[in-house]
Motif scaffolding. Structure first.
Motif, PDB file in Angstrom:
ATOM      1  N   ARG A  40      33.765  36.642  39.568  1.00 38.17           N
ATOM      2  CA  ARG A  40      33.139  35.526  38.842  1.00 38.17           C
ATOM      3  C   ARG A  40      31.657  35.806  38.649  1.00 38.17           C
ATOM      4  NH1 ARG A  40      35.423  32.141  42.992  1.00 38.17           N
ATOM      5  NH2 ARG A  40      37.430  31.280  42.350  1.00 38.17           N
ATOM      6  N   TYR A 286      31.642  31.678  37.005  1.00 40.00           N
ATOM      7  CA  TYR A 286      32.367  31.679  35.736  1.00 40.00           C
ATOM      8  C   TYR A 286      33.376  32.832  35.769  1.00 40.00           C
ATOM      9  CZ  TYR A 286      32.719  30.869  30.693  1.00 40.00           C
ATOM     10  OH  TYR A 286      33.156  30.558  29.447  1.00 40.00           O
ATOM     11  N   PRO A 287      34.669  32.546  35.708  1.00 40.33           N
ATOM     12  CA  PRO A 287      35.669  33.608  35.897  1.00 40.33           C
ATOM     13  C   PRO A 287      35.590  34.698  34.814  1.00 40.33           C
ATOM     14  CG  PRO A 287      36.730  31.470  35.492  1.00 40.33           C
ATOM     15  CD  PRO A 287      35.254  31.232  35.487  1.00 40.33           C
TER      16      PRO A 287
END
Ligand code: PMP
Length: 289
Positions: A40, A286-287
């Motif tokens: 991430r 945030y993946p």
């Protein structure tokens, strides 16, 4: 490694920009350093927001939206399989003449490099680091505001040279009034009892994203956190001192100007914040998909 330049990916040895780019000629541009943890991108929106604020402050129009930039960063991480690494985002003024006029530079260059992370040695996290106050004063906010993360990092580099020449890895920079500002690539905190103090942005510092996360985590631990002007007295007499930054995360400072801080080891609150920060970083972001 594949490097992103203006929407295209180039092999490392073909990732090039012009010698007429004002980023090179004048340090005219802005940048961000971002970490990925556990697949991430950590604090991605905050970094992109700061990037846009830095650009706005120097009248550099980023030729894409925040959403497009976020997608480009994620894509660069994905292509390079940068699941636990470091991302350098750069925006330069672009190609211009040999004169200063930035308005003659027609096309800003957006560069994204996803790389491995190189951090301080493990031993330094366990035992703490030594720093010294340097003579190079932090940039004046009314000149080049340190809140602008600009490509012109000579102020910090001059301070770093002083620190390294003095045999320590980091410098304590003061502002022009003699108040504590920050280190060359990290923010600074002092701990006294259950109270944390760190300089406010108007002291002339970069508003660190790690700093803000650590302030939140410390409050969750029940600590009081104050943004206050500090002199070196506050650091010398603190129980604990630590630095925060994207690359360094949280690292204890046990010696300043050859004076021992606290009991000479990273303190209880510093160690708890190091642990909580790692947990937070590994579980948020945030993946990369
Ligand atoms: N101050 C300066 C001068 C820096 O360059 C950095 C690193 N970008 C920091 C502080 C720490 O900021 P952040 O936590 O956002 O990495």
């Amino acid at each position: 490694m594949k490097v992103y330049i203006n929407g295209k990916f180039f092999p490392e040895n073909e990732a090039k920009i012009s010698v007429f780019d004002h980023g090179l000629l004048y340090g005219d541009g802005v940048f961000e350093g971002i970490r990925t943890y556990n697949g991430r991108v950590f604090m991605l929106e905050e970094h992109v927001d700061r990037f846009f604020r830095s650009a706005q402050a120097i009248c550099l129009k980023i030729p894409m939206t925040k959403t497009e930039l976020i997608q480009a960063i994620v894509k660069t991480c994905k292509i390079n399989n940068t699941m636990n690494g470091y991302v350098r985002l750069v925006g330069t003024r672009g190609v211009g003449t040999l004169g200063l006029n930035p308005y003659l530079c027609k096309k800003p260059q957006i560069i994204i490099i996803a790389a491995d992370i190189s951090i301080y040695p493990r031993k330094m996290y366990d035992e703490g680091m030594a720093i010294v106050t340097v003579g190079t004063v932090r940039n004046l906010p009314e000149a080049v505001n340190p809140q602008i993360k600009s490509l012109n990092y000579l102020n910090n580099i001059l301070a770093k040279i002083e620190a390294i020449n003095a045999g320590v890895p980091e410098a304590l920079m003061l502002n022009s009034q003699g108040y504590v500002a920050e280190a060359t690539g990290d923010n600074i905190f002092a701990v006294k009892g259950q109270c944390l103090k760190t300089p406010p942005t108007h002291a002339g510092i970069l508003e660190g994203i790690t700093r803000n996360v650590v302030m939140k985590l410390a409050r969750e631990m029940g600590c009081e956190v104050r943004e206050e002007m500090m002199t070196r007295y506050d650091l010398y007499t603190a129980d604990e001192v630590f630095l925060t930054g994207t690359a360094a995360e949280v690292i204890g400072v046990v010696k300043i100007d050859n004076r021992q801080i606290g009991d000479g080891r990273p303190g209880k609150i510093t160690r708890e914040l190091m642990k909580r920060f790692k947990e937070y970083a590994y579980n948020n972001g945030y993946p990369i998909r």
